[in-house]
Design a protein around this motif. Structure first.
Motif, short mmCIF file in Angstrom:
data_model
loop_
_atom_site.label_atom_id
_atom_site.label_comp_id
_atom_site.label_asym_id
_atom_site.label_seq_id
_atom_site.Cartn_x
_atom_site.Cartn_y
_atom_site.Cartn_z
N GLU A 1 0.58 -1.56 0.23
CA GLU A 1 -0.38 0.27 0.26
C GLU A 1 0.54 1.12 0.03
N ALA A 2 2.39 1.43 0.75
CA ALA A 2 3.11 2.73 0.98
C ALA A 2 3.41 2.45 -0.57
N ALA A 3 4.00 1.41 -1.89
CA ALA A 3 4.31 1.43 -2.67
C ALA A 3 3.47 1.96 -3.42
N ARG A 4 2.30 2.17 -3.88
CA ARG A 4 0.78 2.19 -4.15
C ARG A 4 0.70 3.77 -3.86
N LYS A 5 0.53 4.09 -2.90
CA LYS A 5 0.77 5.78 -2.65
C LYS A 5 1.93 6.02 -3.29
N ALA A 6 3.20 6.20 -2.61
CA ALA A 6 4.45 6.84 -3.37
C ALA A 6 4.38 6.59 -4.98
N GLU A 7 3.98 5.34 -5.88
CA GLU A 7 3.44 5.89 -6.61
C GLU A 7 2.12 7.08 -7.05
N ARG A 8 1.19 6.86 -6.77
CA ARG A 8 0.23 7.75 -7.26
C ARG A 8 0.77 8.97 -6.70
N ASP A 9 1.50 9.62 -5.57
CA ASP A 9 1.69 11.05 -5.78
C ASP A 9 2.90 11.29 -6.41
N ARG A 10 3.83 10.10 -7.28
CA ARG A 10 5.18 10.96 -7.58
C ARG A 10 4.28 11.07 -9.09
N ARG A 11 2.93 10.59 -9.61
CA ARG A 11 2.69 10.33 -10.83
C ARG A 11 1.29 11.55 -10.85
N TYR A 12 1.20 12.23 -9.61
CA TYR A 12 0.34 12.91 -9.17
C TYR A 12 1.87 14.32 -9.52
N ALA A 13 2.59 14.66 -8.94
CA ALA A 13 3.60 15.23 -8.96
C ALA A 13 3.75 15.92 -9.96
N ASN A 14 4.38 15.05 -11.02
CA ASN A 14 4.48 14.98 -12.41
C ASN A 14 3.37 15.87 -12.94
N ARG A 15 2.00 15.33 -13.58
CA ARG A 15 0.95 15.87 -13.87
C ARG A 15 1.22 17.57 -12.84
N LYS A 16 1.10 18.22 -11.68
CA LYS A 16 1.53 18.89 -11.25
C LYS A 16 2.48 19.64 -12.21
N ALA A 17 3.33 19.17 -12.04
CA ALA A 17 5.31 19.87 -13.05
C ALA A 17 4.46 20.17 -14.33
N ARG A 18 4.13 19.67 -14.72
CA ARG A 18 3.64 19.51 -16.66
C ARG A 18 2.82 20.75 -16.69
N GLN A 19 1.72 20.77 -15.03
CA GLN A 19 0.33 21.97 -15.49
C GLN A 19 1.46 23.94 -15.61
N ALA A 20 2.02 23.26 -15.16
CA ALA A 20 2.44 24.65 -14.00
C ALA A 20 3.40 25.08 -14.99
#
Length: 101
Positions: free
Chosen positions: A82-101
């Motif tokens: 679950e921690a690995a899944r959450k870390a992967e989700r957070d990484r994708r979220y951070a990449n998406r935010k970085a692309r939008q900014a």
């Protein structure tokens, strides 16, 4: 065995009763003589039963410990997954935010 021509019913009955009484007396004597051995066997059987019960209790205790360890390991593995899944989700979220900014 000698045969007596004058073998009345009463004689036969008394002979049978005497034989029966002697058999009963022999049985009681044998039973009394065997009593210490019977008690020793009974005590030995009781010790065997107690030892068997102690081994069963120890076996059950070990199974319970092993089961609890397996459950703890499974819970730990699930938490790691679950921690690995959450870390992967957070990484994708951070990449998406970085692309939008």
């Amino acid at each position: 065995m000698t045969y007596h021509g004058n073998n009345e019913l009463a004689d036969r009955r008394s002979a049978a009763a005497g034989a029966k009484a002697s058999l009963l007396q022999a049985y009681r004597a044998a039973k009394t003589a065997a009593e210490p051995a019977r008690l020793a066997r009974q005590a030995e059987r009781l010790l065997i039963v107690e030892a068997r019960e102690a081994r069963r209790i120890e076996r059950d205790r070990l199974k319970l410990v092993e089961r609890s360890q397996l459950e703890a390991e499974a819970a730990n593995e699930q938490a790691v997954a679950e921690a690995a899944r959450k870390a992967e989700r957070d990484r994708r979220y951070a990449n998406r935010k970085a692309r939008q900014a």
